[in-house]
Structure formats: C-alpha cells, structure tokens
Design a protein around this motif. Structure first.
Motif, mmCIF file in Angstrom:
data_model
loop_
_atom_site.group_PDB
_atom_site.id
_atom_site.type_symbol
_atom_site.label_atom_id
_atom_site.label_comp_id
_atom_site.label_asym_id
_atom_site.label_seq_id
_atom_site.Cartn_x
_atom_site.Cartn_y
_atom_site.Cartn_z
ATOM 1 N N GLU A 162 0.866 -1.225 0.088
ATOM 2 C CA GLU A 162 0.111 0.021 0.237
ATOM 3 C C GLU A 162 0.992 1.209 -0.104
ATOM 4 O OE1 GLU A 162 -3.557 2.117 2.772
ATOM 5 O OE2 GLU A 162 -3.044 -0.038 3.204
ATOM 6 N N LEU A 163 2.064 1.103 0.756
ATOM 7 C CA LEU A 163 2.811 2.471 1.044
ATOM 8 C C LEU A 163 3.649 2.823 -0.054
ATOM 9 C CD1 LEU A 163 3.601 2.699 4.775
ATOM 10 C CD2 LEU A 163 1.887 4.134 3.391
ATOM 11 N N SER A 164 4.105 1.583 -0.787
ATOM 12 C CA SER A 164 5.187 1.529 -1.782
ATOM 13 C C SER A 164 4.803 1.568 -3.117
ATOM 14 C CB SER A 164 6.184 0.631 -1.681
ATOM 15 O OG SER A 164 5.638 -0.650 -1.974
ATOM 16 N N GLY A 165 3.631 1.034 -3.497
ATOM 17 C CA GLY A 165 3.001 1.002 -4.742
ATOM 18 C C GLY A 165 3.747 -0.106 -5.399
ATOM 19 N N CYS A 166 4.695 -1.132 -4.790
ATOM 20 C CA CYS A 166 5.139 -2.191 -5.369
ATOM 21 C C CYS A 166 4.161 -3.395 -5.110
ATOM 22 C CB CYS A 166 6.528 -2.435 -4.789
ATOM 23 S SG CYS A 166 7.739 -1.191 -4.968
ATOM 24 N N GLY A 167 4.615 -4.587 -5.653
ATOM 25 C CA GLY A 167 3.767 -5.802 -5.545
ATOM 26 C C GLY A 167 4.366 -6.649 -4.548
ATOM 27 N N ILE A 168 3.593 -7.637 -4.283
ATOM 28 C CA ILE A 168 4.030 -8.771 -3.423
ATOM 29 C C ILE A 168 4.312 -10.019 -4.232
ATOM 30 C CG2 ILE A 168 3.448 -10.243 -1.488
ATOM 31 C CD1 ILE A 168 3.956 -7.448 -0.782
ATOM 32 N N LEU A 169 5.444 -10.602 -3.943
ATOM 33 C CA LEU A 169 5.482 -11.836 -4.653
ATOM 34 C C LEU A 169 5.550 -12.956 -3.480
ATOM 35 C CD1 LEU A 169 8.855 -12.907 -6.582
ATOM 36 C CD2 LEU A 169 7.361 -14.455 -5.353
ATOM 37 N N LEU A 170 4.115 -13.800 -3.594
ATOM 38 C CA LEU A 170 3.643 -14.449 -2.501
ATOM 39 C C LEU A 170 4.206 -15.752 -2.603
ATOM 40 C CD1 LEU A 170 1.832 -14.165 0.148
ATOM 41 C CD2 LEU A 170 0.132 -14.970 -0.989
ATOM 42 N N ASP A 171 5.217 -16.010 -1.562
ATOM 43 C CA ASP A 171 5.533 -17.513 -1.538
ATOM 44 C C ASP A 171 4.738 -18.123 -0.417
ATOM 45 O OD1 ASP A 171 7.191 -20.066 -0.757
ATOM 46 O OD2 ASP A 171 8.740 -18.927 -1.917
ATOM 47 N N VAL A 172 3.885 -19.230 -1.110
ATOM 48 C CA VAL A 172 2.760 -19.827 -0.206
ATOM 49 C C VAL A 172 3.482 -20.972 0.538
ATOM 50 C CG1 VAL A 172 0.991 -18.998 -1.538
ATOM 51 C CG2 VAL A 172 1.935 -20.992 -1.994
ATOM 52 N N ASN A 173 4.562 -21.416 0.021
ATOM 53 C CA ASN A 173 5.368 -22.475 0.732
ATOM 54 C C ASN A 173 6.004 -21.750 1.938
ATOM 55 O OD1 ASN A 173 6.597 -25.197 0.792
ATOM 56 N ND2 ASN A 173 8.541 -24.076 0.875
ATOM 57 N N ASN A 174 6.521 -20.641 1.943
ATOM 58 C CA ASN A 174 7.424 -19.834 2.989
ATOM 59 C C ASN A 174 6.087 -19.684 3.889
ATOM 60 O OD1 ASN A 174 9.664 -19.917 1.639
ATOM 61 N ND2 ASN A 174 9.661 -17.671 1.061
ATOM 62 N N LEU A 175 5.069 -19.378 3.510
ATOM 63 C CA LEU A 175 3.932 -19.256 4.550
ATOM 64 C C LEU A 175 3.551 -20.401 5.497
ATOM 65 C CD1 LEU A 175 1.073 -16.989 2.747
ATOM 66 C CD2 LEU A 175 2.907 -16.172 4.481
ATOM 67 N N TYR A 176 3.620 -21.476 4.750
ATOM 68 C CA TYR A 176 3.372 -22.742 5.343
ATOM 69 C C TYR A 176 4.443 -23.359 6.158
ATOM 70 C CZ TYR A 176 2.218 -27.953 5.863
ATOM 71 O OH TYR A 176 1.828 -28.940 6.240
ATOM 72 N N VAL A 177 5.853 -22.991 5.899
ATOM 73 C CA VAL A 177 7.064 -23.132 6.598
ATOM 74 C C VAL A 177 6.999 -22.390 7.886
ATOM 75 C CG1 VAL A 177 9.441 -23.001 6.797
ATOM 76 C CG2 VAL A 177 8.397 -24.000 4.665
ATOM 77 N N ASN A 178 6.458 -21.119 7.724
ATOM 78 C CA ASN A 178 6.603 -20.449 8.976
ATOM 79 C C ASN A 178 5.384 -20.804 9.922
ATOM 80 O OD1 ASN A 178 8.374 -18.716 7.753
ATOM 81 N ND2 ASN A 178 7.119 -17.083 7.021
#
Length: 284
Positions: A162-178
């Motif tokens: 929201e603040l930067s205007g950049c996008g998110i490269l969402l790694d769903v495996n990283n979310l699961y590992v976390n």
C-alpha cells in the motif's frame, strides 16, 4: 506484465536440455545474481533462452531491510541486466543479510512493525523508480520470530504494498513453513498461511512462488529440494481462488532432477490452477 500461467526458473543443470529440446515456456524466472556480468560465456550460452519468452528477474542481493544504505553499484548492475533482458518484472526479498559489517549468507527476517513498514516502503519505492520497471518483494521463510512484531505477516506485506506501490511476490510455501515453525502442526500451519493470505488483496499480489520443503526434528526448512507437499498445493488452490490467476513459479533449487521431472511437477501445478477455474460458483 507476466502471463498468468505456471512456469519454472532457469537453472544451469537443465539449461542445455531446454535449448536442445526447444522447450517453450510461457515465461521464465532468471536469477539476476547469476548473470550480473553479461560479458561472459555463461551469459551468451543462456541468451537464446532469454529471447523465447517474457522474463522475471529475481534478486537476492538488495539487502532491502538493512539499516545501511542501498548498494548503488549492485542496483546499477541489476538495472543494466533488466534493460538488456527487457525484464517484465524485478523482485527481491523482505529481509536483510548484513549488520554493522557482518554478512549473513541467509535471508534474515524483519520485525513486523509499522516503523519497519514505513522504512522499507521508502526503500522499495526508490528501487522501483531507479529500475524503471515493476518491482515486487517476496516474503521469506523464518526460523525465529521477533518479539517486536505487532503486525501479522500478512498485515506487514499488505502495508508494504500500500505505501510503496510495489507488488507482493507471495511464496505460499514460505507461509506454510513459517506456520510449521510456529506450531509444528500441519493443520495449524495451513490455517496460519490462509490467515496471512486473507490480509492481501488481488491487486497487491503480482506473482506466486511454490516449492518443496523439508521437515526436521526441530522445524521446517524452505530448501526447494523436493516435490511439492499436498498442503502447499492446497494453499496454491486457495490463493488462486482469492486472487484470481497469477504468474506462478515452481522453484526447485537443490537435489535438482532432470528437466523432465521438473516439467512433470509443473504439470501438477497447472492442473491445480485449472481445477480452480472448473470449480462451480457457490450459491447464496
């Protein structure tokens, strides 16, 4: 932008096979740090592949979360490469890897705090302007968690977008590992990932990464060295339901099998994406 299809990253282990078999990919990820010197045989060997499809340039050296100044020499090299390849998107990680002159060869997590959102967003905005191309940041796997975190991981990522205007490269495996490293429970790990995914909207997610991971006696490691876990495929399905079709990258960076095996796994990913499209709409 990149096509909203599944693809793979270029790795030297199967570079020759891609060329010899004339494999046509919808798009391809290139690890920038392998090609920052474009005046050598390694670059010219890969150059025919660069001309076949749209490219995403992925970096590991920007050190975006560090307190020291951004490395302008590194950014110049990335920009030269991005311009040479006409990269459709450039990315790096929400992390730091140096502190007071000490350098880590791992990607280190940042506390999920509003001050860090503001600090990082300013640096992300600068990088995107400098490169003159769409820039997105990837969430990392974590093996420790900051007591200073007052936001969820998803809230932190959404704030950066929201603040930067950049996008998110969402790694769903990283979310699961976390999630696994927080709970050591697969169901709780899936719930954790889904909760973080729900904090982001479709416009903020520009790309998705998936990979294999390793369970150990003390936690989970995002090692990119195995087939995809069924829970990660489930999370990919749910991410596609939430955000719509996005460019999806299958990562396989260790214990790399022959190209045919990687492409077989890519077909599994494509089947999951197609299944979302076939799912009937719910009735109120």
């Amino acid at each position: 932008m990149l096509p909203s299809q599944a693809s793979i990253a270029l790795r030297h282990q199967y570079m020759d096979a891609l060329i010899e078999q004339d494999v046509r990919l919808p798009w391809m990820e290139v690890l920038a740090d392998n090609f920052l010197n474009i005046d050598n045989l390694h670059f010219y060997r890969a150059e025919p592949l660069f001309q076949h499809c749209p490219l995403s340039l992925h970096c590991i050296g920007m050190n975006l979360g560090a307190m020291e100044a951004l490395n302008e020499e590194y950014l110049h090299a990335v920009k030269l490469l991005a311009d040479r390849l006409d990269a459709k998107q450039v990315s790096d990680h929400v992390c730091f890897h140096s502190l007071e002159g000490a350098h880590s060869y791992d990607l280190l997590p940042i506390a999920y705090h509003p001050e860090n959102v503001r600090y990082l967003a300013g640096r992300l905005s600068y990088v995107q302007r400098f490169l003159g191309r769409p820039f997105c940041v990837e969430n990392i796997s974590s093996y420790l968690f900051h007591r200073q975190s007052v936001l969820s991981e998803g809230q932190f990522l959404a704030g950066l977008a929201e603040l930067s205007g950049c996008g998110i490269l969402l790694d769903v495996n990283n979310l699961y590992v976390n999630g696994l490293n927080l709970s050591n429970d697969p169901e709780a790990a899936k719930d954790y990932a889904l909760q973080q995914m729900a904090e982001l909207n479709a416009e903020q997610v520009w790309q998705i990464h998936i990979a294999g991971h390793q369970r150990t006696s003390w936690g989970a490691i995002d090692h990119h060295g195995a087939a995809l876990h069924e829970d990660v495929l489930t999370l990919l399905f749910e991410a596609t339901r939430l955000y719509g079709r996005k460019p999806v990258l299958l990562e396989w960076d260790h214990n790399i099998p022959p190209l045919e095996r990687v492409l077989d796994e890519l077909n599994v990913v494509s089947t999951v994406l197609s299944a979302v499209e076939r799912e009937p709409l719910g009735v109120e």
